[in-house]
Design an enzyme around this catalytic site. Structure first.
Site, PDB file in Angstrom:
ATOM      1  N   TYR A   1       0.818  -1.204   0.000  1.00 23.87           N
ATOM      2  CA  TYR A   1       0.000   0.000   0.000  1.00 23.87           C
ATOM      3  C   TYR A   1       0.859   1.264   0.000  1.00 23.87           C
ATOM      4  CZ  TYR A   1      -3.691  -3.286   1.452  1.00 23.87           C
ATOM      5  OH  TYR A   1      -4.563  -4.346   1.543  1.00 23.87           O
TER       6      TYR A   1
ATOM      7  N   HIS B   1      -0.196 -12.016   0.848  1.00 19.51           N
ATOM      8  CA  HIS B   1      -1.177 -11.167   0.173  1.00 19.51           C
ATOM      9  C   HIS B   1      -1.821 -11.855  -1.028  1.00 19.51           C
ATOM     10  CE1 HIS B   1      -1.853  -6.538  -0.392  1.00 19.51           C
ATOM     11  NE2 HIS B   1      -2.953  -7.217  -0.605  1.00 19.51           N
TER      12      HIS B   1
ATOM     13  N   SER C   1     -13.301  -5.012   1.209  1.00 21.26           N
ATOM     14  CA  SER C   1     -14.296  -4.379   0.328  1.00 21.26           C
ATOM     15  C   SER C   1     -15.719  -4.816   0.683  1.00 21.26           C
ATOM     16  CB  SER C   1     -13.985  -4.672  -1.145  1.00 21.26           C
ATOM     17  OG  SER C   1     -12.745  -4.110  -1.519  1.00 21.26           O
ATOM     18  N   PRO C   2     -16.106  -4.728   1.957  1.00 23.82           N
ATOM     19  CA  PRO C   2     -17.441  -5.190   2.344  1.00 23.82           C
ATOM     20  C   PRO C   2     -18.573  -4.341   1.779  1.00 23.82           C
ATOM     21  CG  PRO C   2     -16.380  -4.077   4.188  1.00 23.82           C
ATOM     22  CD  PRO C   2     -15.332  -4.232   3.117  1.00 23.82           C
TER      23      PRO C   2
ATOM     24  N   ARG D   1     -16.420  -1.587  -2.809  1.00 23.78           N
ATOM     25  CA  ARG D   1     -15.694  -0.445  -3.366  1.00 23.78           C
ATOM     26  C   ARG D   1     -16.612   0.752  -3.606  1.00 23.78           C
ATOM     27  NH1 ARG D   1     -10.849  -2.965  -4.510  1.00 23.78           N
ATOM     28  NH2 ARG D   1     -10.994  -5.179  -5.025  1.00 23.78           N
ATOM     29  N   GLY D   2     -17.621   0.885  -2.729  1.00 25.95           N
ATOM     30  CA  GLY D   2     -18.538   2.013  -2.797  1.00 25.95           C
ATOM     31  C   GLY D   2     -19.865   1.731  -3.454  1.00 25.95           C
TER      32      GLY D   2
ATOM     33  N   SER E   1     -22.554   1.570  -0.819  1.00 27.81           N
ATOM     34  CA  SER E   1     -22.605   2.676   0.145  1.00 27.81           C
ATOM     35  C   SER E   1     -22.967   3.987  -0.532  1.00 27.81           C
ATOM     36  CB  SER E   1     -21.248   2.829   0.850  1.00 27.81           C
ATOM     37  OG  SER E   1     -20.234   3.168  -0.080  1.00 27.81           O
TER      38      SER E   1
ATOM     39  N   GLY F   1     -21.499   5.265  -2.868  1.00 23.69           N
ATOM     40  CA  GLY F   1     -20.264   5.971  -3.163  1.00 23.69           C
ATOM     41  C   GLY F   1     -19.882   5.943  -4.623  1.00 23.69           C
TER      42      GLY F   1
END
Length: 335
Positions: free
Chosen positions: A57, A123, A202-203, A206-207, A210, A212
């Site tokens: 990240y 990962h 990513s629950p 990714r928006g 929500s 988003g």
């Protein structure tokens, strides 16, 4: 403030964690270190005791941010980070060789300003290195006291079984939400049989779950611009499907993000979602989902809106999908 808790192997954590990637990459605008540190400390103040980062990240920036912003509160939270995916000499790498895993861990400890990482994930699966060899390196790190527990990310049931035979796996992290149901193919059952906790990233999709995402005019550098289901006609079709979910949330007097997280929490006490956000207001909204008592009929109705493969378009573009070991859904679209 104390939140409900759940366990991931030997680790006791808040029922919801914080995925920290958004503070360093993927969803611009990237906040300043001051704003990122403020959000991290707010999460701890609000009762979140599980912070998730990775070497990848921001090319180490995210680990450095945690190191500078919250390590003075090290005893208040469980720290998770990741190896195998990394940035070496400015280039993204996928390398599961034991020597690379150990080098990534050493660098992470320095960036994080800590002596031990509580939960250390591979990962992604490096298909060029037997999982047993990679797990051997992870087991060495446990024996050396540099990590406390081992996790895997986006790996299949078969890979999980092989890894667990070398050393106990405490958690598996994969994308999982109302609209991404791949773990239901085999991974969740395998985790439960082996006593492994499950961490959905990513629950809120990714928006998408929500409110988003309303269009595909993303800022430069936004990873969704390269994801087939987030652009063009495919996105338009998906937003039409999600409109019914948004109505269901409003009828329950909750936000869509809270219903999405509430649905995940209702799937089992071994599930610990890690939503990510740059916004303190959105963070508080997500955290509130841990104390909301949703009627079972609302949870069932939310699940029924999105059967497997409900969305149009592939989850990832081909190069990213090639790094995913988690099972595909029947008839799943690939880029």
């Amino acid at each position: 403030m104390a939140l409900p808790t759940r366990t991931l192997g030997p680790l006791k954590v808040s029922a919801i964690g914080l995925g920290c990637m958004n503070l360093s990459q993927a969803y611009p605008p990237i906040p300043s270190d001051e704003d990122g540190g403020r959000l991290l400390n707010h999460a701890l103040d609000a009762g979140v005791t599980f912070l998730d980062t990775a070497a990848l990240y921001g090319d180490g920036h995210n680990e450095r941010l945690l190191g500078s912003a919250v390590m003075h509160r090290r005893g208040e939270f469980t720290l998770a980070s990741k190896c195998v995916l990394d940035v070496v000499d400015g280039k993204r790498t996928l390398d599961g060789r034991p020597e690379r895993i150990k080098a990534t861990c050493e660098a992470a400890l320095t960036r994080l300003r800590t002596d031990v990482i509580d939960l250390y994930y591979m990962h992604r699966l490096d298909r060029n290195v037997p999982i047993e060899e990679s797990m051997g390196a992870m087991a060495d790190l446990v024996a050396e006291g540099k990590i406390r527990a081992i996790g895997l990310s986006e790996m299949s049931a078969t890979t999980i079984e092989r890894a667990h035979a070398v050393h106990t796996v405490s958690a598996v992290q994969s994308e999982y939400s109302l609209v991404v149901r791949n773990p239901e193919v085999a991974v969740l059952e395998t985790c439960r049989r082996l006593g492994i906790g499950f961490v959905p990233f990513s629950p809120v999709a990714r928006g998408l779950l929500s409110e988003g995402v309303t269009h595909d005019r993303y800022e430069q550098g936004d990873i969704r611009a390269a994801m087939p289901r987030f652009v063009g006609e495919k996105l338009a079709e998906n937003l039409d499907r999600i409109a019914a979910f948004n109505r269901l949330a409003r009828e329950a007097d909750r936000t869509p993000a809270q219903l999405a997280i509430g649905w995940l929490l209702a799937q089992g006490d071994d599930i610990v979602p890690i939503p990510g956000t740059r916004s303190i207001a959105h963070l508080d909204e997500d955290i509130a989902a841990t104390t909301i008592a949703f009627d079972s009929s609302v949870i069932a109705a939310a699940g029924a809106l999105f059967p497997p493969n409900a969305l149009t378009g592939a989850r990832y573009a081909a190069p990213m999908q090639a790094q995913i070991d988690t099972e595909l859904l029947a008839h799943e679209e690939l880029a």
